[in-house]
Scaffold this motif. Sequence first.
Motif, mmCIF file in Angstrom:
data_model
loop_
_atom_site.group_PDB
_atom_site.id
_atom_site.type_symbol
_atom_site.label_atom_id
_atom_site.label_comp_id
_atom_site.label_asym_id
_atom_site.label_seq_id
_atom_site.Cartn_x
_atom_site.Cartn_y
_atom_site.Cartn_z
ATOM 1 N N LYS A 249 12.323 54.443 7.712
ATOM 2 C CA LYS A 249 11.804 55.621 7.641
ATOM 3 C C LYS A 249 11.322 56.050 6.243
ATOM 4 O O LYS A 249 10.145 56.672 6.119
ATOM 5 C CB LYS A 249 12.544 56.644 8.098
ATOM 6 N N ASN B 65 23.435 47.162 13.143
ATOM 7 C CA ASN B 65 23.452 48.598 12.600
ATOM 8 C C ASN B 65 21.782 49.473 12.723
ATOM 9 O O ASN B 65 21.155 49.329 11.749
ATOM 10 C CB ASN B 65 23.794 48.493 10.984
ATOM 11 N N LYS C 274 16.915 52.228 10.783
ATOM 12 C CA LYS C 274 16.053 53.206 10.970
ATOM 13 C C LYS C 274 15.630 54.215 9.593
ATOM 14 O O LYS C 274 14.651 54.506 9.278
ATOM 15 C CB LYS C 274 16.337 53.871 12.081
ATOM 16 N N PRO D 39 21.089 52.644 12.919
ATOM 17 C CA PRO D 39 20.946 53.765 12.310
ATOM 18 C C PRO D 39 20.524 53.388 10.720
ATOM 19 O O PRO D 39 19.498 54.067 10.058
ATOM 20 C CB PRO D 39 22.301 54.495 12.187
ATOM 21 N N ILE E 231 28.050 57.627 4.799
ATOM 22 C CA ILE E 231 27.837 59.105 5.008
ATOM 23 C C ILE E 231 29.100 59.549 5.973
ATOM 24 O O ILE E 231 29.310 59.036 7.218
ATOM 25 C CB ILE E 231 26.530 59.682 5.534
ATOM 26 N N GLY F 184 20.715 59.819 4.855
ATOM 27 C CA GLY F 184 20.519 58.655 4.409
ATOM 28 C C GLY F 184 19.400 58.368 3.607
ATOM 29 O O GLY F 184 19.318 57.663 2.557
ATOM 30 N N GLY F 185 18.113 58.749 4.455
ATOM 31 C CA GLY F 185 16.803 58.487 3.920
ATOM 32 C C GLY F 185 16.700 59.020 2.605
ATOM 33 O O GLY F 185 16.254 58.542 1.591
ATOM 34 N N ILE G 273 26.885 52.043 1.530
ATOM 35 C CA ILE G 273 26.660 53.447 1.758
ATOM 36 C C ILE G 273 27.169 54.170 3.121
ATOM 37 O O ILE G 273 27.284 53.513 3.826
ATOM 38 C CB ILE G 273 25.091 53.821 1.736
ATOM 39 N N ARG H 82 25.692 62.469 9.659
ATOM 40 C CA ARG H 82 24.839 61.324 9.930
ATOM 41 C C ARG H 82 23.605 61.607 10.730
ATOM 42 O O ARG H 82 23.637 62.474 11.745
ATOM 43 C CB ARG H 82 25.455 60.084 10.556
ATOM 44 N N GLY H 83 22.573 60.966 10.882
ATOM 45 C CA GLY H 83 21.387 61.128 11.749
ATOM 46 C C GLY H 83 20.724 62.697 11.403
ATOM 47 O O GLY H 83 20.198 62.849 12.166
ATOM 48 N N LYS H 84 20.756 63.126 10.210
ATOM 49 C CA LYS H 84 19.997 64.147 9.982
ATOM 50 C C LYS H 84 18.893 63.969 8.586
ATOM 51 O O LYS H 84 18.858 64.972 7.985
ATOM 52 C CB LYS H 84 21.097 65.435 9.271
ATOM 53 N N GLY H 85 18.839 62.675 8.371
ATOM 54 C CA GLY H 85 17.910 62.240 7.324
ATOM 55 C C GLY H 85 18.430 62.232 5.907
ATOM 56 O O GLY H 85 17.646 62.090 4.933
HETATM 57 C C1 COA Z 1 23.568 54.206 8.007
HETATM 58 C C2 COA Z 1 23.700 55.642 7.377
HETATM 59 C C3 COA Z 1 23.995 55.594 5.645
HETATM 60 C C4 COA Z 1 22.446 56.154 7.488
HETATM 61 O O1 COA Z 1 22.243 57.350 6.989
HETATM 62 P P1 COA Z 1 21.810 58.649 8.168
HETATM 63 O O2 COA Z 1 21.913 59.688 7.283
HETATM 64 O O3 COA Z 1 22.637 58.575 9.299
HETATM 65 O O4 COA Z 1 20.250 58.189 8.108
HETATM 66 P P2 COA Z 1 19.083 58.894 8.556
HETATM 67 O O5 COA Z 1 19.382 60.218 9.301
HETATM 68 O O6 COA Z 1 17.990 59.292 7.278
HETATM 69 O O7 COA Z 1 18.468 58.039 9.604
HETATM 70 C C5 COA Z 1 19.165 57.513 10.764
HETATM 71 C C6 COA Z 1 18.393 57.079 11.872
HETATM 72 O O8 COA Z 1 18.785 56.343 12.957
HETATM 73 C C7 COA Z 1 18.780 57.264 14.113
HETATM 74 N N1 COA Z 1 19.899 57.014 14.824
HETATM 75 C C8 COA Z 1 21.406 57.530 14.604
HETATM 76 N N2 COA Z 1 22.342 56.781 15.429
HETATM 77 C C9 COA Z 1 21.777 56.087 16.204
HETATM 78 C C10 COA Z 1 21.988 55.197 17.106
HETATM 79 N N3 COA Z 1 23.198 55.211 17.564
HETATM 80 N N4 COA Z 1 21.098 54.479 17.729
HETATM 81 C C11 COA Z 1 19.859 54.431 17.351
HETATM 82 N N5 COA Z 1 19.279 55.259 16.508
HETATM 83 C C12 COA Z 1 20.272 56.131 15.906
HETATM 84 C C13 COA Z 1 18.765 58.611 13.610
HETATM 85 O O9 COA Z 1 18.061 59.324 14.744
HETATM 86 C C14 COA Z 1 17.509 58.554 12.623
HETATM 87 O O10 COA Z 1 16.285 57.927 12.913
HETATM 88 P P3 COA Z 1 15.282 59.267 13.354
HETATM 89 O O11 COA Z 1 15.379 60.129 12.001
HETATM 90 O O12 COA Z 1 14.043 58.477 13.482
HETATM 91 O O13 COA Z 1 15.782 60.019 14.303
HETATM 92 C C15 COA Z 1 24.753 56.200 8.006
HETATM 93 O O14 COA Z 1 24.406 56.567 9.340
HETATM 94 C C16 COA Z 1 26.174 55.807 8.023
HETATM 95 O O15 COA Z 1 26.962 56.467 6.919
HETATM 96 N N6 COA Z 1 26.481 55.175 8.696
HETATM 97 C C17 COA Z 1 28.196 54.657 8.549
HETATM 98 C C18 COA Z 1 28.300 53.639 7.549
HETATM 99 C C19 COA Z 1 26.933 52.477 7.670
HETATM 100 O O16 COA Z 1 26.849 51.916 8.455
HETATM 101 N N7 COA Z 1 26.615 52.257 6.407
HETATM 102 C C20 COA Z 1 25.572 51.088 6.253
HETATM 103 C C21 COA Z 1 26.322 49.988 5.819
HETATM 104 S S1 COA Z 1 25.337 48.608 5.554
#
Ligand code: COA
Length: 152
Positions: free
Chosen positions: A120, A111, A116, A113, A77, A87-88, A75, A82-85
């Motif tokens: 979540k 990883n 989390k 995020p 994004i 992914g969840g 996945i 990112r970090g706006k919910g």
């Molecule tokens: C991993 C990923 C898919 C998650 O999707 P997302 O939309 O960012 O996820 P969400 O917003 O639903 O949740 C992320 C959580 O991590 C937290 N977070 C984000 N960056 C963070 C960091 N550097 N350190 C700690 N927490 C972090 C967010 O605050 C959120 O938690 P919260 O809702 O409790 O605040 C997305 O971040 C992404 O595309 N990352 C890059 C690609 C990747 O790593 N893919 C997965 C490969 S296995």
Amino acid sequence: MKNISLRKATIEDKALVVDFDYSLDVVEHIELKREEKITKAILCEECFIILVDNREIGFVIFDYRFFDQGWVGLIVIDEEYRGKGIGGKTFDLICKQCKANKVFTSTNSSNIPMQKALTKVGFSFAGKINGLDDGDPELFYYKKTNNRETKS
Ligand SMILES: CC(C)(COP(=O)(O)OP(=O)(O)OC[C@H]1O[C@@H](n2cnc3c(N)ncnc32)[C@H](O)[C@@H]1OP(=O)(O)O)[C@@H](O)C(=O)NCCC(=O)NCCS
């Protein structure tokens, strides 16, 4: 919360998906032959575009090759979303469309995020595998969908 949805990627989406993946990690994109994997996933109807209010902001690759259970293989994004919910919410949508009764996925220990986002929305830790990436174990997660009885 904005309207988040998934649509099956077509071959016309290939450049967009490749671009998301390339922007994430150029070295992995090339070394792991991700363009080839993305093309295969699109052709097998296993790649889905993540949309926020109809804007394409990422993709998810989902299949049933992990012990016949749902499997999120990748996945990505776009950074600004990112970090706006999103992914969840994507994991929720995948669980809804999954025809098996569990969805599995994995991520590196580093990883946070991803871990989390998974916990979540109710994913549970399933176990750890050492030896894939040196010094960064792979953590497995799963969630029950209870869909098999009604959907297959
Ligand atoms: C991993 C990923 C898919 C998650 O999707 P997302 O939309 O960012 O996820 P969400 O917003 O639903 O949740 C992320 C959580 O991590 C937290 N977070 C984000 N960056 C963070 C960091 N550097 N350190 C700690 N927490 C972090 C967010 O605050 C959120 O938690 P919260 O809702 O409790 O605040 C997305 O971040 C992404 O595309 N990352 C890059 C690609 C990747 O790593 N893919 C997965 C490969 S296995």
